[in-house]
Design a protein around this motif. Sequence first.
Motif, PDB file in Angstrom:
ATOM      1  N   LEU A  65      44.280  38.338  47.690  1.00 56.83           N
ATOM      2  CA  LEU A  65      45.677  38.360  47.577  1.00 56.83           C
ATOM      3  C   LEU A  65      46.193  37.143  48.606  1.00 56.83           C
ATOM      4  O   LEU A  65      47.034  36.536  47.977  1.00 56.83           O
ATOM      5  CB  LEU A  65      46.210  39.699  47.933  1.00 56.83           C
ATOM      6  CG  LEU A  65      46.187  40.957  46.955  1.00 56.83           C
ATOM      7  CD1 LEU A  65      46.633  42.105  47.674  1.00 56.83           C
ATOM      8  CD2 LEU A  65      46.928  40.440  45.823  1.00 56.83           C
ATOM      9  N   ASP A  66      45.770  37.064  49.818  1.00 57.43           N
ATOM     10  CA  ASP A  66      46.191  35.894  50.545  1.00 57.43           C
ATOM     11  C   ASP A  66      45.814  34.729  49.849  1.00 57.43           C
ATOM     12  O   ASP A  66      46.723  33.615  49.952  1.00 57.43           O
ATOM     13  CB  ASP A  66      45.302  35.934  51.801  1.00 57.43           C
ATOM     14  CG  ASP A  66      45.800  36.972  52.606  1.00 57.43           C
ATOM     15  OD1 ASP A  66      47.001  37.577  52.359  1.00 57.43           O
ATOM     16  OD2 ASP A  66      45.160  37.461  53.881  1.00 57.43           O
ATOM     17  N   ASN A  67      44.807  34.417  49.115  1.00 54.95           N
ATOM     18  CA  ASN A  67      44.244  33.188  48.615  1.00 54.95           C
ATOM     19  C   ASN A  67      45.187  32.857  47.262  1.00 54.95           C
ATOM     20  O   ASN A  67      45.780  31.889  47.059  1.00 54.95           O
ATOM     21  CB  ASN A  67      42.941  33.262  48.055  1.00 54.95           C
ATOM     22  CG  ASN A  67      41.913  32.812  49.232  1.00 54.95           C
ATOM     23  OD1 ASN A  67      42.272  32.066  50.154  1.00 54.95           O
ATOM     24  ND2 ASN A  67      40.611  33.407  49.102  1.00 54.95           N
ATOM     25  N   LEU A  68      45.523  34.028  46.678  1.00 52.33           N
ATOM     26  CA  LEU A  68      46.215  33.906  45.588  1.00 52.33           C
ATOM     27  C   LEU A  68      47.678  33.534  45.857  1.00 52.33           C
ATOM     28  O   LEU A  68      48.455  32.501  45.187  1.00 52.33           O
ATOM     29  CB  LEU A  68      46.288  35.133  44.715  1.00 52.33           C
ATOM     30  CG  LEU A  68      45.117  35.428  43.855  1.00 52.33           C
ATOM     31  CD1 LEU A  68      44.916  36.836  43.408  1.00 52.33           C
ATOM     32  CD2 LEU A  68      45.236  34.705  42.614  1.00 52.33           C
ATOM     33  N   ALA A  69      48.437  34.027  46.918  1.00 52.62           N
ATOM     34  CA  ALA A  69      49.586  33.870  47.491  1.00 52.62           C
ATOM     35  C   ALA A  69      49.780  32.211  47.751  1.00 52.62           C
ATOM     36  O   ALA A  69      50.623  31.635  47.653  1.00 52.62           O
ATOM     37  CB  ALA A  69      49.992  34.649  48.775  1.00 52.62           C
ATOM     38  N   LEU A  75      53.570  33.043  41.328  1.00 50.79           N
ATOM     39  CA  LEU A  75      53.387  34.147  40.461  1.00 50.79           C
ATOM     40  C   LEU A  75      53.928  35.464  41.060  1.00 50.79           C
ATOM     41  O   LEU A  75      53.806  35.663  42.301  1.00 50.79           O
ATOM     42  CB  LEU A  75      51.792  34.402  40.325  1.00 50.79           C
ATOM     43  CG  LEU A  75      51.004  33.497  39.542  1.00 50.79           C
ATOM     44  CD1 LEU A  75      49.610  33.940  39.223  1.00 50.79           C
ATOM     45  CD2 LEU A  75      51.706  33.513  38.081  1.00 50.79           C
ATOM     46  N   PRO A  76      54.295  36.343  40.268  1.00 46.37           N
ATOM     47  CA  PRO A  76      55.012  37.745  40.843  1.00 46.37           C
ATOM     48  C   PRO A  76      53.723  38.526  41.271  1.00 46.37           C
ATOM     49  O   PRO A  76      52.559  38.363  41.159  1.00 46.37           O
ATOM     50  CB  PRO A  76      55.286  38.694  39.393  1.00 46.37           C
ATOM     51  CG  PRO A  76      54.771  37.835  38.347  1.00 46.37           C
ATOM     52  CD  PRO A  76      54.696  36.322  38.867  1.00 46.37           C
ATOM     53  N   ALA A  77      54.230  39.405  42.365  1.00 47.14           N
ATOM     54  CA  ALA A  77      53.171  40.149  43.126  1.00 47.14           C
ATOM     55  C   ALA A  77      52.149  41.039  42.392  1.00 47.14           C
ATOM     56  O   ALA A  77      51.116  41.150  42.651  1.00 47.14           O
ATOM     57  CB  ALA A  77      53.963  41.122  44.058  1.00 47.14           C
ATOM     58  N   ALA A  81      48.264  41.262  42.042  1.00 50.31           N
ATOM     59  CA  ALA A  81      47.461  42.199  42.278  1.00 50.31           C
ATOM     60  C   ALA A  81      46.676  42.581  41.082  1.00 50.31           C
ATOM     61  O   ALA A  81      45.451  43.103  41.501  1.00 50.31           O
ATOM     62  CB  ALA A  81      48.275  43.668  42.436  1.00 50.31           C
ATOM     63  N   GLU A  82      47.045  42.379  39.903  1.00 52.00           N
ATOM     64  CA  GLU A  82      46.216  42.315  38.875  1.00 52.00           C
ATOM     65  C   GLU A  82      45.052  41.522  38.837  1.00 52.00           C
ATOM     66  O   GLU A  82      43.819  41.794  38.436  1.00 52.00           O
ATOM     67  CB  GLU A  82      46.916  41.919  37.546  1.00 52.00           C
ATOM     68  CG  GLU A  82      46.413  42.300  36.110  1.00 52.00           C
ATOM     69  CD  GLU A  82      47.065  41.893  35.002  1.00 52.00           C
ATOM     70  OE1 GLU A  82      47.057  42.626  33.889  1.00 52.00           O
ATOM     71  OE2 GLU A  82      47.980  40.896  35.117  1.00 52.00           O
ATOM     72  N   ILE A  83      45.108  40.278  39.150  1.00 50.92           N
ATOM     73  CA  ILE A  83      44.093  39.141  39.316  1.00 50.92           C
ATOM     74  C   ILE A  83      43.002  39.796  40.347  1.00 50.92           C
ATOM     75  O   ILE A  83      41.717  39.634  40.383  1.00 50.92           O
ATOM     76  CB  ILE A  83      44.614  37.701  39.670  1.00 50.92           C
ATOM     77  CG1 ILE A  83      45.481  37.303  38.488  1.00 50.92           C
ATOM     78  CG2 ILE A  83      43.443  36.775  39.985  1.00 50.92           C
ATOM     79  CD1 ILE A  83      46.285  36.118  38.781  1.00 50.92           C
ATOM     80  N   ALA A  84      43.577  40.242  41.448  1.00 45.04           N
ATOM     81  CA  ALA A  84      42.713  40.537  42.589  1.00 45.04           C
ATOM     82  C   ALA A  84      41.942  41.737  42.154  1.00 45.04           C
ATOM     83  O   ALA A  84      40.658  41.601  42.498  1.00 45.04           O
ATOM     84  CB  ALA A  84      43.542  41.050  43.769  1.00 45.04           C
ATOM     85  N   ARG A  85      42.405  42.556  41.363  1.00 43.51           N
ATOM     86  CA  ARG A  85      41.808  43.788  41.010  1.00 43.51           C
ATOM     87  C   ARG A  85      40.417  43.397  39.988  1.00 43.51           C
ATOM     88  O   ARG A  85      39.414  43.941  40.000  1.00 43.51           O
ATOM     89  CB  ARG A  85      42.771  44.794  40.256  1.00 43.51           C
ATOM     90  CG  ARG A  85      41.782  46.070  39.944  1.00 43.51           C
ATOM     91  CD  ARG A  85      43.056  47.266  39.678  1.00 43.51           C
ATOM     92  NE  ARG A  85      43.888  46.850  38.592  1.00 43.51           N
ATOM     93  CZ  ARG A  85      45.432  46.504  39.059  1.00 43.51           C
ATOM     94  NH1 ARG A  85      45.902  46.537  40.143  1.00 43.51           N
ATOM     95  NH2 ARG A  85      46.007  46.236  37.926  1.00 43.51           N
ATOM     96  N   GLY A  86      41.095  42.533  39.072  1.00 41.16           N
ATOM     97  CA  GLY A  86      39.915  42.071  38.100  1.00 41.16           C
ATOM     98  C   GLY A  86      39.117  41.242  38.474  1.00 41.16           C
ATOM     99  O   GLY A  86      37.723  41.235  38.377  1.00 41.16           O
TER     100      GLY A  86
END
Length: 302
Positions: A65-69, A75-77, A81-86
Amino acid sequence: MTDKTTLEDPHAQPARKLGDFLSNALIVGLIKLALALPYATRIRFVGWMVARVIGPVAGYRKRALDNLAMIWPDLPADRHAEIARGCLDNVGRSFIENYSARDFPKRMAHIQPQGPGVAALQAAKDKGQPVILVSGHFGNYEATRAALVAQGYDIGGLYRDMKNPYFNAHYVKTMEAFGGPVFAQGRRGTAGFVRHLKGGGQLVLLFDQHVYFAPELDFLGAPARTALSAAELALRYDALLIPFYGIRQPDGLSFEAVLEAPVQHSDATTMTQALNDSLAARVEQAPEQWFWVHRRWRLDGD
């Protein structure tokens, strides 16, 4: 080099060994439990465990999540979360696939690799020219390696030893089970790696992890230290440099094996940036398939 921690605390090393032993015992227990299940159930089970239990507890979800942010702040939160879970699900699936030393290679043997790099690889093999196949932690690269080994290619690999020696001992055996020699990073491993390459062999390298003091190149719009070694070896030994991917399909179990066109020889930095751009394009197409859990953009002091 002396371990500073050991000098400061004489009990640190035994404690670390005990921790490594216990964590490896838990991993082995999970592996044995999973391998007792039917193949499809096994893959889904470990993917679920890593996505829902292990990843969050171990801090991997937060790191993703930190990397994605940082990379995609707009991108919305809920999408983060969806990408991190996948991503965590793919990490778990890839892990147990690589331990399914009988089932996984048999399934991947039926894959027909696609892309312009396939003909280039065959032509290089026919004339004895070495080939370096380069990928990132995306999908499961072992799917493509297994598919190529099934077609008669002798594809070796260079790996980085895991910090946990108990885990590393059986981790290496999983790579050896896919066919082709594997070499540990370090003087002895690199010597064998180079001999295989100079003999006209094919080798796999993963290049998408932080390497201290390596040049900073762009990756997904941010500077990331990236080793130039794959490109340097290609230039030194006149080897083809082919980006490749094992792309997980919507069923979560099958793969598409893609070999892109070889990277044109120029200089190591330009060639490595081309590899970064190739991987970035794949990540943008299917972000859940890349290992966002790595400290890809870490500072040298971290």
